[in-house]
Design an enzyme around this catalytic site. Sequence first.
Site, PDB file in Angstrom:
ATOM      1  N   HIS A 136      40.206  68.158  12.576  1.00 53.95           N
ATOM      2  CA  HIS A 136      40.080  69.198  11.556  1.00 53.95           C
ATOM      3  C   HIS A 136      38.608  69.452  11.278  1.00 53.95           C
ATOM      4  O   HIS A 136      37.781  68.544  11.387  1.00 53.95           O
ATOM      5  CB  HIS A 136      40.845  68.834  10.275  1.00 53.95           C
ATOM      6  CG  HIS A 136      40.311  67.641   9.535  1.00 53.95           C
ATOM      7  ND1 HIS A 136      39.314  67.729   8.595  1.00 53.95           N
ATOM      8  CD2 HIS A 136      40.644  66.323   9.600  1.00 53.95           C
ATOM      9  CE1 HIS A 136      39.067  66.529   8.102  1.00 53.95           C
ATOM     10  NE2 HIS A 136      39.848  65.643   8.700  1.00 53.95           N
ATOM     11  N   ASP A 138      37.512  71.177   8.418  1.00 60.63           N
ATOM     12  CA  ASP A 138      37.147  71.280   7.007  1.00 60.63           C
ATOM     13  C   ASP A 138      36.626  69.927   6.545  1.00 60.63           C
ATOM     14  O   ASP A 138      36.877  68.894   7.181  1.00 60.63           O
ATOM     15  CB  ASP A 138      38.342  71.718   6.148  1.00 60.63           C
ATOM     16  CG  ASP A 138      39.492  70.724   6.188  1.00 60.63           C
ATOM     17  OD1 ASP A 138      39.770  70.178   7.276  1.00 60.63           O
ATOM     18  OD2 ASP A 138      40.106  70.465   5.130  1.00 60.63           O
ATOM     19  N   ASP A 170      33.931  62.438   9.244  1.00 62.06           N
ATOM     20  CA  ASP A 170      35.277  62.975   8.891  1.00 62.06           C
ATOM     21  C   ASP A 170      35.228  64.480   8.910  1.00 62.06           C
ATOM     22  O   ASP A 170      34.947  65.098   7.901  1.00 62.06           O
ATOM     23  CB  ASP A 170      35.684  62.424   7.511  1.00 62.06           C
ATOM     24  CG  ASP A 170      37.102  62.819   7.134  1.00 62.06           C
ATOM     25  OD1 ASP A 170      37.823  63.355   7.987  1.00 62.06           O
ATOM     26  OD2 ASP A 170      37.478  62.620   5.976  1.00 62.06           O
ATOM     27  N   GLU A 204      42.880  70.218   6.377  1.00 62.93           N
ATOM     28  CA  GLU A 204      43.480  68.875   6.351  1.00 62.93           C
ATOM     29  C   GLU A 204      43.224  68.189   5.014  1.00 62.93           C
ATOM     30  O   GLU A 204      44.079  67.477   4.501  1.00 62.93           O
ATOM     31  CB  GLU A 204      42.910  68.031   7.496  1.00 62.93           C
ATOM     32  CG  GLU A 204      43.638  66.706   7.721  1.00 62.93           C
ATOM     33  CD  GLU A 204      43.109  65.539   6.886  1.00 62.93           C
ATOM     34  OE1 GLU A 204      43.792  64.503   6.827  1.00 62.93           O
ATOM     35  OE2 GLU A 204      42.030  65.665   6.277  1.00 62.93           O
ATOM     36  N   GLU A 205      42.033  68.394   4.469  1.00 61.50           N
ATOM     37  CA  GLU A 205      41.659  67.671   3.248  1.00 61.50           C
ATOM     38  C   GLU A 205      42.456  68.133   2.021  1.00 61.50           C
ATOM     39  O   GLU A 205      42.413  67.494   0.978  1.00 61.50           O
ATOM     40  CB  GLU A 205      40.146  67.814   2.984  1.00 61.50           C
ATOM     41  CG  GLU A 205      39.251  67.260   4.107  1.00 61.50           C
ATOM     42  CD  GLU A 205      39.288  65.734   4.217  1.00 61.50           C
ATOM     43  OE1 GLU A 205      39.996  65.094   3.420  1.00 61.50           O
ATOM     44  OE2 GLU A 205      38.632  65.194   5.124  1.00 61.50           O
ATOM     45  N   ASP A 231      44.884  61.931  17.136  1.00 62.67           N
ATOM     46  CA  ASP A 231      44.288  62.470  15.915  1.00 62.67           C
ATOM     47  C   ASP A 231      43.352  61.425  15.316  1.00 62.67           C
ATOM     48  O   ASP A 231      43.194  60.332  15.862  1.00 62.67           O
ATOM     49  CB  ASP A 231      45.408  62.847  14.928  1.00 62.67           C
ATOM     50  CG  ASP A 231      44.925  63.693  13.752  1.00 62.67           C
ATOM     51  OD1 ASP A 231      43.808  64.235  13.808  1.00 62.67           O
ATOM     52  OD2 ASP A 231      45.681  63.810  12.767  1.00 62.67           O
ATOM     53  N   HIS A 479      33.815  60.693   2.555  1.00 64.52           N
ATOM     54  CA  HIS A 479      34.151  61.277   1.239  1.00 64.52           C
ATOM     55  C   HIS A 479      33.145  60.823   0.165  1.00 64.52           C
ATOM     56  O   HIS A 479      33.351  61.069  -1.019  1.00 64.52           O
ATOM     57  CB  HIS A 479      35.590  60.949   0.788  1.00 64.52           C
ATOM     58  CG  HIS A 479      36.648  61.624   1.601  1.00 64.52           C
ATOM     59  ND1 HIS A 479      37.857  62.016   1.080  1.00 64.52           N
ATOM     60  CD2 HIS A 479      36.676  61.996   2.899  1.00 64.52           C
ATOM     61  CE1 HIS A 479      38.583  62.574   2.039  1.00 64.52           C
ATOM     62  NE2 HIS A 479      37.888  62.575   3.153  1.00 64.52           N
TER      63      HIS A 479
HETATM   64 ZN   LIG Z   1      39.706  63.639   8.092  1.00 62.52          ZN
END
Ligand SMILES: [Zn+2]
Length: 504
Positions: A136, A138, A170, A204-205, A231, A479
Amino acid sequence: MTPISLISAILLLVAIGLILTLVSRYLSMKKQYKLPSAQENRENQGSADSLVDTQGFAQRLARMIQIPTVSWTNHSKRDLKLFSQFQEELITLYPRVHETLKREVHGNFGLIYHWKGKNSAKGKNPDQKPVLFLAHYDVVPAEEKGESWREPPFSGKIKEGILWGRGTLDIKSQLAFQMETAEILLAQGWQPDRDIYFAFGGDEEIAGTEGAQNMANIFKERGMSFEFVMDEGGVIAQDQLAFLKGQPAALVGLAEKGMVTFKITAPGESGHSSMPGKEGTAIGRLARGVVRLEKKSFPSRLDPVIQNMLERFVPHVSPGLGIIFANLWLFSPLIRFIFSKNKTTDSLIRTTQAVTVFNSGEQENILPGQATCLVNHRILPGDTIGQLLKRHKQVLKDKGLTLEDAGNWPANDPIKAGDPGGSGFQLIQKVLADTHPGTIAVPFLVNGSTDSKYYRDLTEQILRFTPLLLKPEDIATIHGVNEKVSLNNLENGLKFYLQLFSQL
Ligand SMILES: [Zn+2]
């Protein structure tokens, strides 16, 4: 023989039998789970190494980092122009991929690429199912709260062998590995035997319903299925498990916990705060329910995936610990006791519950008409949403409290685990032996939620893994602040993907 000496003799025999069993299981697993040797692919590796342009690759990933494709829970805050800008940027960065592969754009976020295999074109080998790679593009917001970034989060700055920015771990890096590998191999005139697909989501987030869920439905409508789906979810962890003494472990997520958030509502009678009822307010009623829930954690259990993970560590730990890991039929209670002492390991052995939102009351002199809270759960394989509901109703002991799926994110039961004996896990293990020698590949239970859950009906094997070697301090930046990746790490990850693709 006296009865006492007979009993002693029997006990002695039992003890000897037990010790023999423990030791023989230890010795057999020590042999069975020895790391595969790197010899056979060394020639391939040499040629793959020469194709890697680490600086160029880091610069291309930096371009992706510089486009702040931020996902906000408040959807209206998203800047959709940036997402299409990202999609366009890929065309510039990877011209060969975009000349050769068929590209489809679905909605605002979904990108599917189809790389036709040699056998697919001629219909030669219908048994050779396609494989699907997910990522992903995003990222979560990078607002500075408290500690600040040492380099701006969307600078994509490359300094002293480090690429900085939100998305480096990420998980724009995963997308970049996949595109870069395809670009390199296309330049070599290489074509896969089987069909390769890529599916990139941009939400995804915030649940992935517009990206991954939509694309998975498209694949289903087309009647497709995949040999495996790869994934994010696990990485090569170093210094994460003290007993490995620094030896890296590739945590390949073969299982994923389920997720559900319940909303609990306590009714109340609104009115003047000078005349509260004897039973208290809705807030008190809900609070009593929450206390009852929190007092009762879910029972612990060693999932087969975690068991197999520990068994595969046997050759790499001290003999004492090895005997324990090889004999979980006996030592499971001990392991669960130790795991329960640390919140990270505790989350691997039980369904978790966390009261994350509590809402009630408007003003100090008004009795609240109701109180609500949200309880988020990550569900251990073996448990189901239905069972959780039933259990909570019993534990709450208050028929007036209502319990329902909060419905903000799609809930799902745990995803069926893949088989470590399957082609996908075996392939990862084999490739790691070449590109990351000394790394122990183990099956793993992912306790977060990934886009891959939407693909669960499209394959028997979901592999949640990114070939980045991360230490606990790196994982803390995901994050968080100061997310970054070393160029050395990118180089090794790219070599992993090159080897992987060439062996599909
Ligand atoms: Zn992720």
